[in-house]
Motif scaffolding. Structure first.
Motif, PDB file in Angstrom:
ATOM      1  N   LEU A   1      -0.146 -10.798 -15.838  1.00 39.58           N
ATOM      2  CA  LEU A   1      -0.004  -9.344 -15.735  1.00 39.58           C
ATOM      3  C   LEU A   1      -1.227  -8.632 -16.309  1.00 39.58           C
ATOM      4  CD1 LEU A   1       1.756  -6.957 -14.944  1.00 39.58           C
ATOM      5  CD2 LEU A   1       2.879  -7.127 -17.178  1.00 39.58           C
ATOM      6  N   VAL A   2      -1.714  -9.102 -17.432  1.00 41.10           N
ATOM      7  CA  VAL A   2      -2.911  -8.508 -18.046  1.00 41.10           C
ATOM      8  C   VAL A   2      -4.118  -8.703 -17.137  1.00 41.10           C
ATOM      9  CG1 VAL A   2      -4.525  -8.737 -19.979  1.00 41.10           C
ATOM     10  CG2 VAL A   2      -2.067  -8.637 -20.413  1.00 41.10           C
ATOM     11  N   LEU A   3      -4.275  -9.895 -16.566  1.00 43.89           N
ATOM     12  CA  LEU A   3      -5.411 -10.151 -15.676  1.00 43.89           C
ATOM     13  C   LEU A   3      -5.388  -9.231 -14.451  1.00 43.89           C
ATOM     14  CD1 LEU A   3      -5.597 -14.051 -15.766  1.00 43.89           C
ATOM     15  CD2 LEU A   3      -7.221 -12.434 -16.774  1.00 43.89           C
ATOM     16  N   VAL A   4      -4.205  -9.030 -13.897  1.00 44.15           N
ATOM     17  CA  VAL A   4      -4.079  -8.144 -12.733  1.00 44.15           C
ATOM     18  C   VAL A   4      -4.429  -6.717 -13.131  1.00 44.15           C
ATOM     19  CG1 VAL A   4      -2.420  -7.131 -11.115  1.00 44.15           C
ATOM     20  CG2 VAL A   4      -2.447  -9.591 -11.476  1.00 44.15           C
ATOM     21  N   ALA A   5      -3.908  -6.258 -14.243  1.00 42.27           N
ATOM     22  CA  ALA A   5      -4.186  -4.886 -14.700  1.00 42.27           C
ATOM     23  C   ALA A   5      -5.671  -4.695 -14.995  1.00 42.27           C
ATOM     24  CB  ALA A   5      -3.348  -4.569 -15.937  1.00 42.27           C
ATOM     25  N   VAL A   6      -6.290  -5.664 -15.644  1.00 42.26           N
ATOM     26  CA  VAL A   6      -7.728  -5.568 -15.955  1.00 42.26           C
ATOM     27  C   VAL A   6      -8.542  -5.529 -14.668  1.00 42.26           C
ATOM     28  CG1 VAL A   6      -9.682  -6.862 -16.934  1.00 42.26           C
ATOM     29  CG2 VAL A   6      -7.587  -6.551 -18.263  1.00 42.26           C
ATOM     30  N   ASP A   7      -8.182  -6.361 -13.698  1.00 37.85           N
ATOM     31  CA  ASP A   7      -8.886  -6.363 -12.416  1.00 37.85           C
ATOM     32  C   ASP A   7      -8.810  -4.991 -11.759  1.00 37.85           C
ATOM     33  OD1 ASP A   7     -10.285  -7.665 -10.187  1.00 37.85           O
ATOM     34  OD2 ASP A   7      -8.369  -7.436  -9.126  1.00 37.85           O
ATOM     35  N   MET A   8      -7.639  -4.400 -11.767  1.00 37.98           N
ATOM     36  CA  MET A   8      -7.476  -3.079 -11.146  1.00 37.98           C
ATOM     37  C   MET A   8      -8.196  -1.997 -11.950  1.00 37.98           C
ATOM     38  SD  MET A   8      -5.812  -3.603  -8.348  1.00 37.98           S
ATOM     39  CE  MET A   8      -5.467  -1.924  -7.899  1.00 37.98           C
ATOM     40  N   LEU A   9      -8.175  -2.089 -13.265  1.00 42.86           N
ATOM     41  CA  LEU A   9      -8.857  -1.099 -14.103  1.00 42.86           C
ATOM     42  C   LEU A   9     -10.367  -1.151 -13.945  1.00 42.86           C
ATOM     43  CD1 LEU A   9      -6.962  -0.986 -17.495  1.00 42.86           C
ATOM     44  CD2 LEU A   9      -7.280   0.841 -15.846  1.00 42.86           C
TER      45      LEU A   9
ATOM     46  N   GLY B   1       4.786  -0.862  -8.798  1.00 46.12           N
ATOM     47  CA  GLY B   1       4.828   0.574  -9.072  1.00 46.12           C
ATOM     48  C   GLY B   1       4.032   0.944 -10.299  1.00 46.12           C
ATOM     49  N   GLY B   2       4.133   0.106 -11.336  1.00 44.91           N
ATOM     50  CA  GLY B   2       3.345   0.366 -12.547  1.00 44.91           C
ATOM     51  C   GLY B   2       1.856   0.309 -12.276  1.00 44.91           C
ATOM     52  N   LEU B   3       1.428  -0.667 -11.488  1.00 45.52           N
ATOM     53  CA  LEU B   3       0.002  -0.760 -11.145  1.00 45.52           C
ATOM     54  C   LEU B   3      -0.451   0.440 -10.323  1.00 45.52           C
ATOM     55  CD1 LEU B   3      -0.341  -4.556 -10.302  1.00 45.52           C
ATOM     56  CD2 LEU B   3      -1.423  -3.341 -12.211  1.00 45.52           C
ATOM     57  N   ILE B   4       0.400   0.855  -9.379  1.00 43.56           N
ATOM     58  CA  ILE B   4       0.057   2.013  -8.546  1.00 43.56           C
ATOM     59  C   ILE B   4      -0.116   3.252  -9.416  1.00 43.56           C
ATOM     60  CG2 ILE B   4       0.965   3.586  -6.774  1.00 43.56           C
ATOM     61  CD1 ILE B   4       2.283   0.999  -5.511  1.00 43.56           C
TER      62      ILE B   4
ATOM     63  N   GLY C   1      -3.710   4.963 -10.160  1.00 37.32           N
ATOM     64  CA  GLY C   1      -3.764   6.359  -9.726  1.00 37.32           C
ATOM     65  C   GLY C   1      -4.726   6.639  -8.582  1.00 37.32           C
ATOM     66  N   ASP C   2      -5.002   5.671  -7.753  1.00 33.51           N
ATOM     67  CA  ASP C   2      -5.905   5.841  -6.621  1.00 33.51           C
ATOM     68  C   ASP C   2      -5.233   5.232  -5.392  1.00 33.51           C
ATOM     69  OD1 ASP C   2      -7.913   5.769  -4.698  1.00 33.51           O
ATOM     70  OD2 ASP C   2      -9.450   5.016  -6.061  1.00 33.51           O
ATOM     71  N   ALA C   3      -4.740   6.103  -4.521  1.00 30.74           N
ATOM     72  CA  ALA C   3      -3.976   5.649  -3.357  1.00 30.74           C
ATOM     73  C   ALA C   3      -4.797   4.742  -2.441  1.00 30.74           C
ATOM     74  CB  ALA C   3      -3.449   6.846  -2.579  1.00 30.74           C
ATOM     75  N   ASP C   4      -6.085   4.992  -2.336  1.00 29.54           N
ATOM     76  CA  ASP C   4      -6.915   4.148  -1.476  1.00 29.54           C
ATOM     77  C   ASP C   4      -7.013   2.716  -2.004  1.00 29.54           C
ATOM     78  OD1 ASP C   4      -7.435   6.242   0.262  1.00 29.54           O
ATOM     79  OD2 ASP C   4      -9.265   6.858  -0.797  1.00 29.54           O
ATOM     80  N   ARG C   5      -7.118   2.580  -3.314  1.00 27.97           N
ATOM     81  CA  ARG C   5      -7.258   1.242  -3.912  1.00 27.97           C
ATOM     82  C   ARG C   5      -5.934   0.511  -4.048  1.00 27.97           C
ATOM     83  NH1 ARG C   5      -9.593   2.458  -9.189  1.00 27.97           N
ATOM     84  NH2 ARG C   5      -8.997   0.323  -9.656  1.00 27.97           N
ATOM     85  N   THR C   6      -4.821   1.230  -3.979  1.00 29.17           N
ATOM     86  CA  THR C   6      -3.521   0.593  -4.190  1.00 29.17           C
ATOM     87  C   THR C   6      -2.643   0.572  -2.940  1.00 29.17           C
ATOM     88  OG1 THR C   6      -2.563   2.665  -4.998  1.00 29.17           O
ATOM     89  CG2 THR C   6      -3.484   1.162  -6.651  1.00 29.17           C
ATOM     90  N   SER C   7      -3.184   0.947  -1.805  1.00 29.87           N
ATOM     91  CA  SER C   7      -2.360   1.008  -0.589  1.00 29.87           C
ATOM     92  C   SER C   7      -1.784  -0.363  -0.219  1.00 29.87           C
ATOM     93  CB  SER C   7      -3.168   1.578   0.580  1.00 29.87           C
ATOM     94  OG  SER C   7      -4.246   0.727   0.903  1.00 29.87           O
ATOM     95  N   GLU C   8      -2.500  -1.415  -0.513  1.00 35.01           N
ATOM     96  CA  GLU C   8      -2.001  -2.759  -0.235  1.00 35.01           C
ATOM     97  C   GLU C   8      -0.752  -3.067  -1.075  1.00 35.01           C
ATOM     98  OE1 GLU C   8      -2.293  -6.282   1.980  1.00 35.01           O
ATOM     99  OE2 GLU C   8      -3.693  -4.614   2.078  1.00 35.01           O
ATOM    100  N   LEU C   9      -0.693  -2.508  -2.271  1.00 35.44           N
ATOM    101  CA  LEU C   9       0.481  -2.720  -3.115  1.00 35.44           C
ATOM    102  C   LEU C   9       1.710  -2.035  -2.527  1.00 35.44           C
ATOM    103  CD1 LEU C   9      -1.065  -2.257  -6.678  1.00 35.44           C
ATOM    104  CD2 LEU C   9      -0.740  -4.368  -5.383  1.00 35.44           C
TER     105      LEU C   9
END
Length: 180
Positions: A48-56, A131-134, A138-146
């Motif tokens: 979970l931390v790795l995924v969040a860091v990647d997105m951040l 949902g938490g990652l989205i 806070g960027d719909a373009d980067r999270t549309s796949e989610l």
């Protein structure tokens, strides 16, 4: 990177379980074995931390991120059951415990129905992670796949529900004893 992290976490999850069980049953160190088994849930936190860091760090979500969320959900919802299954196998092999009886008929259908809430829990946890990652990114373009991964969770729950229904209608039959 995330796909490699998922694979590493899955390997780590099973390495912690097998290591804990080998330590418990082969080396006769139940406390140390229990500590190794407790490492398995920590591996989910690492993912979970790795995924969040990647997105951040500006990463754009891919199906790998959705798979990571699903992995976390399944691991939380089914992890205890998977560990209990592996523990029973080790107890049978190394301690001479009786093997778990196989289920057929109504007993198998009941077991399938007991899995449906677990699968709903797994999908709910995965949806919460997505949902938490989205929200976090806070960027719909980067999270549309989610967002696109959310219907897959519904399909998974639907398949598990159909599985339970099918074994209620057509019960699993015991194998026919070989004549001879």
């Amino acid at each position: 990177m995330i796909l490699a992290a998922i694979i590493a976490c899955e390997v780590g999850f099973w390495a912690a379980i097998v290591g804990g069980l080998v330590t418990r049953y082969v080396f006769g160190r139940p406390r140390l074995g229990a500590m190794l088994l407790l490492a398995a849930p920590l591996i989910d936190l690492v993912l979970l931390v790795l995924v969040a860091v990647d997105m951040l760090r500006g990463g754009t979500a891919s199906w790998h991120h959705g798979l990571a969320a699903l992995y976390i959900g399944v691991s939380v919802a089914y992890g205890h059951r998977m560990i209990a299954w592996a523990d029973a196998k080790f107890a049978t092999r190394f301690r001479g415990a009786a093997p778990r009886p196989r289920r057929y008929g109504a007993a198998y259908a009941v077991a399938c129905w007991k899995d449906v809430p677990r699968t709903v829990l797994a999908a709910s946890i995965a949806a919460a992670v997505l949902g938490g990652l989205i929200l976090f990114v806070g960027d719909a373009d980067r999270t549309s796949e989610l967002v696109g991964f959310l219907p897959i969770l519904g399909v998974i729950v639907g398949i598990d529900l159909l599985w339970a229904i099918s074994y209620s209608v057509w019960p699993k039959r015991p194998p026919v004893a070989a004549a001879g």
